[in-house]
Design a protein around this motif. Sequence first.
Motif, PDB file in Angstrom:
ATOM      1  N   THR A 143      22.332  20.186  34.897  1.00  0.00           N
ATOM      2  CA  THR A 143      22.028  19.022  35.707  1.00  0.00           C
ATOM      3  C   THR A 143      20.682  18.444  35.322  1.00  0.00           C
ATOM      4  O   THR A 143      19.887  19.041  34.619  1.00  0.00           O
ATOM      5  N   TYR A 144      20.438  17.238  35.839  1.00  0.00           N
ATOM      6  CA  TYR A 144      19.175  16.549  35.560  1.00  0.00           C
ATOM      7  C   TYR A 144      17.987  17.356  36.045  1.00  0.00           C
ATOM      8  O   TYR A 144      16.969  17.487  35.369  1.00  0.00           O
ATOM      9  N   SER A 145      18.116  17.952  37.248  1.00  0.00           N
ATOM     10  CA  SER A 145      16.986  18.707  37.791  1.00  0.00           C
ATOM     11  C   SER A 145      16.699  19.945  36.956  1.00  0.00           C
ATOM     12  O   SER A 145      15.545  20.299  36.737  1.00  0.00           O
ATOM     13  N   ASN A 146      17.717  20.622  36.481  1.00  0.00           N
ATOM     14  CA  ASN A 146      17.502  21.803  35.661  1.00  0.00           C
ATOM     15  C   ASN A 146      16.809  21.449  34.357  1.00  0.00           C
ATOM     16  O   ASN A 146      15.961  22.176  33.864  1.00  0.00           O
ATOM     17  N   ARG A 147      17.209  20.315  33.781  1.00  0.00           N
ATOM     18  CA  ARG A 147      16.575  19.897  32.546  1.00  0.00           C
ATOM     19  C   ARG A 147      15.103  19.577  32.799  1.00  0.00           C
ATOM     20  O   ARG A 147      14.250  19.812  31.976  1.00  0.00           O
ATOM     21  N   GLY A 148      14.811  18.996  33.984  1.00  0.00           N
ATOM     22  CA  GLY A 148      13.427  18.702  34.318  1.00  0.00           C
ATOM     23  C   GLY A 148      12.606  19.977  34.370  1.00  0.00           C
ATOM     24  O   GLY A 148      11.468  20.018  33.933  1.00  0.00           O
ATOM     25  N   MET A 149      13.206  21.040  34.908  1.00  0.00           N
ATOM     26  CA  MET A 149      12.507  22.317  34.978  1.00  0.00           C
ATOM     27  C   MET A 149      12.266  22.857  33.570  1.00  0.00           C
ATOM     28  O   MET A 149      11.257  23.476  33.302  1.00  0.00           O
ATOM     29  N   THR A 150      13.206  22.607  32.663  1.00  0.00           N
ATOM     30  CA  THR A 150      13.043  23.044  31.292  1.00  0.00           C
ATOM     31  C   THR A 150      11.862  22.344  30.638  1.00  0.00           C
ATOM     32  O   THR A 150      11.077  22.962  29.929  1.00  0.00           O
ATOM     33  N   LEU A 151      11.714  21.065  30.870  1.00  0.00           N
ATOM     34  CA  LEU A 151      10.572  20.326  30.339  1.00  0.00           C
ATOM     35  C   LEU A 151       9.278  20.912  30.885  1.00  0.00           C
ATOM     36  O   LEU A 151       8.308  21.116  30.148  1.00  0.00           O
ATOM     37  N   GLU A 152       9.273  21.203  32.164  1.00  0.00           N
ATOM     38  CA  GLU A 152       8.087  21.802  32.779  1.00  0.00           C
ATOM     39  C   GLU A 152       7.789  23.165  32.163  1.00  0.00           C
ATOM     40  O   GLU A 152       6.627  23.480  31.857  1.00  0.00           O
ATOM     41  N   ASP A 153       8.823  23.966  31.972  1.00  0.00           N
ATOM     42  CA  ASP A 153       8.628  25.282  31.364  1.00  0.00           C
ATOM     43  C   ASP A 153       8.064  25.161  29.953  1.00  0.00           C
ATOM     44  O   ASP A 153       7.176  25.927  29.559  1.00  0.00           O
ATOM     45  N   ASP A 154       8.595  24.210  29.184  1.00  0.00           N
ATOM     46  CA  ASP A 154       8.109  23.998  27.820  1.00  0.00           C
ATOM     47  C   ASP A 154       6.633  23.607  27.812  1.00  0.00           C
ATOM     48  O   ASP A 154       5.847  24.092  26.991  1.00  0.00           O
ATOM     49  N   LEU A 155       6.247  22.734  28.733  1.00  0.00           N
ATOM     50  CA  LEU A 155       4.856  22.297  28.792  1.00  0.00           C
ATOM     51  C   LEU A 155       3.946  23.422  29.284  1.00  0.00           C
ATOM     52  O   LEU A 155       2.825  23.580  28.798  1.00  0.00           O
ATOM     53  N   ASN A 156       4.425  24.207  30.240  1.00  0.00           N
ATOM     54  CA  ASN A 156       3.622  25.332  30.723  1.00  0.00           C
ATOM     55  C   ASN A 156       3.397  26.354  29.611  1.00  0.00           C
ATOM     56  O   ASN A 156       2.302  26.908  29.467  1.00  0.00           O
TER      57      ASN A 156
ATOM     58  N   GLU B 247       1.415  12.865  33.056  1.00  0.00           N
ATOM     59  CA  GLU B 247       2.636  13.069  33.830  1.00  0.00           C
ATOM     60  C   GLU B 247       3.772  13.386  32.852  1.00  0.00           C
ATOM     61  O   GLU B 247       3.774  12.906  31.722  1.00  0.00           O
ATOM     62  N   ALA B 248       4.731  14.203  33.284  1.00  0.00           N
ATOM     63  CA  ALA B 248       5.869  14.557  32.437  1.00  0.00           C
ATOM     64  C   ALA B 248       7.167  14.165  33.146  1.00  0.00           C
ATOM     65  O   ALA B 248       7.386  14.539  34.293  1.00  0.00           O
ATOM     66  N   LYS B 249       8.010  13.400  32.448  1.00  0.00           N
ATOM     67  CA  LYS B 249       9.270  12.931  33.025  1.00  0.00           C
ATOM     68  C   LYS B 249      10.374  12.998  31.985  1.00  0.00           C
ATOM     69  O   LYS B 249      10.118  12.971  30.786  1.00  0.00           O
ATOM     70  N   GLU B 250      11.614  13.050  32.470  1.00  0.00           N
ATOM     71  CA  GLU B 250      12.727  12.950  31.543  1.00  0.00           C
ATOM     72  C   GLU B 250      13.876  12.170  32.152  1.00  0.00           C
ATOM     73  O   GLU B 250      13.924  11.952  33.358  1.00  0.00           O
ATOM     74  N   THR B 251      14.787  11.728  31.300  1.00  0.00           N
ATOM     75  CA  THR B 251      15.918  10.920  31.749  1.00  0.00           C
ATOM     76  C   THR B 251      17.163  11.301  30.968  1.00  0.00           C
ATOM     77  O   THR B 251      17.078  11.782  29.841  1.00  0.00           O
ATOM     78  N   LYS B 252      18.322  11.069  31.607  1.00  0.00           N
ATOM     79  CA  LYS B 252      19.592  11.271  30.921  1.00  0.00           C
ATOM     80  C   LYS B 252      19.997  10.020  30.145  1.00  0.00           C
ATOM     81  O   LYS B 252      20.914  10.072  29.333  1.00  0.00           O
ATOM     82  N   ASN B 253      19.325   8.909  30.437  1.00  0.00           N
ATOM     83  CA  ASN B 253      19.627   7.661  29.732  1.00  0.00           C
ATOM     84  C   ASN B 253      19.333   7.810  28.245  1.00  0.00           C
ATOM     85  O   ASN B 253      18.393   8.496  27.857  1.00  0.00           O
ATOM     86  N   ARG B 254      20.112   7.131  27.437  1.00  0.00           N
ATOM     87  CA  ARG B 254      19.924   7.208  25.989  1.00  0.00           C
ATOM     88  C   ARG B 254      19.123   6.038  25.425  1.00  0.00           C
ATOM     89  O   ARG B 254      18.457   6.193  24.398  1.00  0.00           O
ATOM     90  N   GLN B 255      19.204   4.876  26.082  1.00  0.00           N
ATOM     91  CA  GLN B 255      18.617   3.667  25.514  1.00  0.00           C
ATOM     92  C   GLN B 255      17.415   3.114  26.281  1.00  0.00           C
ATOM     93  O   GLN B 255      16.823   2.119  25.878  1.00  0.00           O
ATOM     94  N   SER B 256      17.049   3.751  27.381  1.00  0.00           N
ATOM     95  CA  SER B 256      15.902   3.251  28.149  1.00  0.00           C
ATOM     96  C   SER B 256      15.354   4.346  29.051  1.00  0.00           C
ATOM     97  O   SER B 256      16.022   5.354  29.307  1.00  0.00           O
TER      98      SER B 256
END
Length: 204
Positions: free
Chosen positions: A29-42, A103-112
């Motif tokens: 899910t989107y939220s899980n991927r967000g946690m992955t980004l956070e983990d990578d940055l940490n 700030e760290a953010k991510e999106t499922k969108n491909r073009q924007s």
Amino acid sequence: MSFHYPNGKKYVQPAQQMAIKKTRMKDLTYSNRGMTLEDDLNETNDFYLQTAQAVIHKKPTPVQIVNVDYPKRSAAVIKEAYFKQASTTDYNGVYKGKYLDFEAKETKNRQSFPLKNFHKHQIKHMKQVLDQGGIAFVILRFSATEEVYLLEAEHLLVFWKRMENGGRKSVTKLEIEEFGHYIPLGFRPRIDYIKIIDELYGLN
């Protein structure tokens, strides 16, 4: 003890989330991927700290306690609390005498990249950092393709102003490719954004 987000939704601990979604691991899910980004940055920030390159930490999320139980006079148990909306950005620290804030953010969108992912107070905070001579930026991840970019706050402010003036409510992928800086994923560190900061500000 139960935690709630500012919108009242109950917070579910990561362990519980994993149990609930164990059978759907292929459909992250989107939220899980967000946690992955956070983990990578940490992990990246830990690497910077261990190698004495920079001191950068994730800011703690403020919590408002609303219900406390006192089973014993010497101990208190928090029964209910709410995550308060953070007033600034996710990360800050010091690198070679420069103050970094991002700030760290991510999106499922491909073009924007939707600007609704940011809050007005975060935009205001980044402008204040720039006004004081600090370095402010955002790290953006396109989860579908696992592409990560660093976009300087100066550019984000322009796109935000465009939206406020009635323009598009997102930043196109082409704009991010033009004004941002691609960060190839590595092993250690995972997201080496300091290398981009070196190039942009001549700190290497």
